[in-house]
Structures are given as C-alpha cells and as structure tokens.
Design an enzyme around this catalytic site. Structure first.
Site, mmCIF file in Angstrom:
data_model
loop_
_atom_site.group_PDB
_atom_site.id
_atom_site.type_symbol
_atom_site.label_atom_id
_atom_site.label_comp_id
_atom_site.label_asym_id
_atom_site.label_seq_id
_atom_site.Cartn_x
_atom_site.Cartn_y
_atom_site.Cartn_z
ATOM 1 N N LYS A 259 0.765 -1.166 -0.170
ATOM 2 C CA LYS A 259 0.063 0.071 0.027
ATOM 3 C C LYS A 259 0.873 1.260 -0.010
ATOM 4 O O LYS A 259 0.591 2.244 -0.802
ATOM 5 C CB LYS A 259 -1.092 0.042 1.253
ATOM 6 C CG LYS A 259 -2.100 -1.130 0.991
ATOM 7 C CD LYS A 259 -2.730 -1.224 2.460
ATOM 8 C CE LYS A 259 -3.838 -2.314 2.524
ATOM 9 N NZ LYS A 259 -4.424 -2.716 3.699
ATOM 10 N N GLN B 245 -5.049 -1.852 9.624
ATOM 11 C CA GLN B 245 -4.675 -3.098 9.204
ATOM 12 C C GLN B 245 -5.035 -4.267 9.874
ATOM 13 O O GLN B 245 -4.860 -4.544 10.897
ATOM 14 C CB GLN B 245 -3.045 -3.324 8.698
ATOM 15 C CG GLN B 245 -2.629 -4.303 8.061
ATOM 16 C CD GLN B 245 -3.250 -4.541 6.802
ATOM 17 O OE1 GLN B 245 -3.248 -3.620 5.972
ATOM 18 N NE2 GLN B 245 -3.963 -5.719 6.296
ATOM 19 N N ASP C 62 -11.495 2.558 4.251
ATOM 20 C CA ASP C 62 -12.004 1.054 4.186
ATOM 21 C C ASP C 62 -13.425 0.877 3.981
ATOM 22 O O ASP C 62 -13.899 -0.064 3.874
ATOM 23 C CB ASP C 62 -11.411 0.348 5.150
ATOM 24 C CG ASP C 62 -10.710 -0.933 4.836
ATOM 25 O OD1 ASP C 62 -10.374 -1.381 3.692
ATOM 26 O OD2 ASP C 62 -10.342 -1.847 5.645
#
Length: 385
Positions: free
Chosen positions: A149, A193, A216
């Site tokens: 990422k 994460q 997200d």
C-alpha cells in the site's frame, strides 16, 4: 294304460331280436413274456496297495520383519503419476473458453488515471492527499500488505503517514492514535490493517475512525450510506469488483447475481452494490444446502468465503461471470506452498464466460480502490470537486 302296453310290446320285440345275434368268441390270452437270464457276476476289483506317507517338510524360516511403508512417499508417487497422465491428455479435450479478467492490468490503468488526477489537484491545493495505515504486531502477511500500500501511494502521489505499533499495544493507545489522525489535516484517509492481535477490539477501533476518513468503508455510517444509496466511501474490495465489471463491459442489470459469502468486508457490501446496479441478488454461504444448485443459476457469481476451491466447474453456469475474491495459501502434494482462490480455477475456466485468476484478479483492485477512496476524500475535504 295304453302307454304301458306299448312299452311292454317294444320290450318283447327287442328281446326276440337280441336272441338271434351270434355269440362272439372270447379274445385269446396274451402270451407270457420270456424269462431273461440273470446278468453274470462281475469280479471284485483288486486291492490297491497302500501309498507311503509323504515325507515331513522342513520348517521354513520366518520372513524378516519389513518396516512400515512410507505412506507419504507412496501418496506423492501416486499424485505424481496421476498428474503426469493428465498432462499428457490432448489439449483439445478441455479447451479453455473463459475470458481472463486481468485485475492487475485494470489496477494499473486506474492508478495511472489517479496519478494524473492528483498531479492536477495538487496545483490547486497546498498539499497532496494523505493516507495513514495503522498496523499492530508483526504478522508477515499484514506487513507485506502494508508495504504494498505504501509503494502504491508513492506511485500516484499520495503522502503516506503509516504507523507501526508493537504487538503489546493497548486498546487505549490505539484509540489515541486514531483520534490524533482524525484531527490531522494532512490525513484524508485512515485504515486499520486487519487482523489485529486478539486482545484488541477491531470493531471499536474501526468505529473510532471519522466516517469521512474511513477509506476502508467499514464505519457504520458509511455502511448505512451504502444501504441507503447515498454518496460515501465504499468498501474497497467490493468496489474493486464493480470496477472490474465496468471495465469489461459487464452490465449487472437484469442478471441473476449470486454471492457466496456473507462477511461485512465483501459479501454484504457487494450484494448491496449489485442490487443498486439492478441485478437480482441471491445470498449464499458455505453452509447453504445444495450450494451447487444455487450457484448454477448465477449469471454473475461472486465467491468470498475463505475456503480453497470450494466452487468447482460443475457448480458454474455455462458462460457465467465468476469473480473469485478468496485468497488462500495451501500446500500441494509435493509439499510446495501456493496461492489459490475459493474457486477451482482449472475446472471453472472451461465453463465460465469470464473469470478472475488468483492471484492477479481482485487483489490488485483492493489496493487501487483504497487509493481512489483516499483521493475522493481529499477532494471532498478540500472542496476540489
């Protein structure tokens, strides 16, 4: 009286007639059959001599004790032999028909568009977009995802403000870090994460992210916006699936779409997105009875259950679009580790019309849509739209 006299007269006439008939002689007696002679007496067979008893055979020694067979070696040998037979089959017996949906190529295309967009937006704003990825612990897979990422951020011109916390980090420390990033004007997107260590509350951490920075798309506010059909940040993987369908000209309108998997990360959001695109959606999962009967009706089949090769070719409708979201690491019969999806690619590719490979299908799109969400948040927050 007359009848009686007539009867007597007839009787007398019959008696006189019978008296004049000649007497027939008696038939002769048949002769007696001749006497047959008695058969001669056969002699008795001679006595056979007694055969001697066979000699006693010596005792043979016991065979030596053989070691237990190596079943693993035998199993590998069988698998190798079977694999060799299939490799020698003519290629025409199973011609691949599915169009391969190249997620990596689509992701690179979108990232190129984002890079041009960011370069133009930075000329209007005082800073580039910013993304903060929070990682707790030392999970190797998570560390690889975070590095990927961060590299992708650099490619499109997004500033990275990632933070790595030790495994012993407390819930309070994690929540404080999120609160600080919520107030940081340089940061347009925040991502925690997953998975987190067991002692940390994932739901509480996600809910603590400001909805406008939840790139997200997992905050209850953003999920509610998706449910209501309102603009907002959407979950990255389902949004990546929809982007692949658009890129390959696959319109869900009027089609039967089946989702295998009911997670909040993929299954439920993609069902809502397909409904919004006018598909008729069926939800299923690994415990659905007769799963094949459900999946064989699907024009668009999205599989996200985390079970290696759960869906086989005989469970796919001919010509269907198969989107394999799963990614599983398995060990083959030779002891080698490899990645595979939730769909048996080799069998499904001979039936489907379109199919995503694993890896190289949905995976690259997840990171790309994370970047796209970050840019969208940047545009909204700075009023650059």
């Amino acid at each position: 009286m007359q009848d009686f006299l007539g009867y007597e007269k007839e009787k007398n006439n019959f008696s006189r007639y019978y008296e004049h008939l000649p007497h027939l002689p008696h038939p002769p007696h048949p002769p007696h059959p001749p006497h047959l002679p008695h058969p001669p007496h056969l002699p008795q067979p001679p006595h056979l001599p007694h055969l001697p008893q066979p000699p006693h055979l010596p005792h043979l020694p016991q065979p030596p004790h053989l070691p237990d067979p190596d079943y693993e070696t035998i199993k590998k040998a069988i698998f190798t032999a079977v694999a060799g037979v299939f490799e020698q089959l003519p290629s025409l017996t199973m011609t691949k028909t599915a169009v391969i949906i190249d997620g990596k190529a689509v992701a690179e295309k979108i990232q190129g568009q984002l890079r041009s967009q960011v370069e133009a937006l930075v000329q209007k704003a005082s800073r580039p977009p910013g993304l903060a990825v929070l990682m707790v612990g030392d999970n190797p897979a998570s560390a690889a995802y975070v590095r990927n990422k961060e590299r992708s951020c650099g490619k499109v011109g997004i500033a990275s403000y990632g933070r790595h916390f030790p495994k012993e980090t407390t819930q309070e420390e994690l929540m404080e870090a999120i609160a600080e990033l919520n107030e940081d004007d340089r940061v347009d997107g925040i991502l925690v994460q997953l998975p987190l260590p067991n002692h940390l509350d994932m739901v509480a951490a996600i809910n603590h992210i400001h909805p406008d920075k939840d790139v997200d798309g997992l905050h209850p506010v953003n999920l509610g916006r998706l449910m209501r059909g309102e603009p907002g940040l959407c979950s990255c993987t389902p949004a990546g699936v929809m982007a692949l369908l658009r890129e390959y000209g696959i319109d869900p309108k009027g089609k039967q779409a089946t989702i295998v998997g009911r997670s909040i990360l993929v299954g439920k959001p993609i069902a809502l997105m397909l409904l919004a695109a006018d598909a008729t959606v069926t939800m299923a999962h690994s415990r659905s009875p007769d799963l094949g009967a459900i999946t064989r009706n699907a024009d668009i089949l999205v599989v996200a259950v985390g079970r290696p090769e759960l869906i086989t070719g005989d469970m796919v409708k001919p010509g269907a679009v198969v989107i394999d979201v799963g990614i599983n690491r398995v060990t083959d019969y030779e002891g080698k580790s490899r990645l595979t999806g939730d769909v048996n690619y080799d069998s499904a590719t001979h039936v489907a019309g379109f199919i995503t490979p694993v890896p190289g299908g949905v995976g690259p799109m997840t990171v790309t849509l994370l970047l796209q969400n970050t840019v969208e948040s940047y545009i909204r927050r700075l009023g650059l739209g």
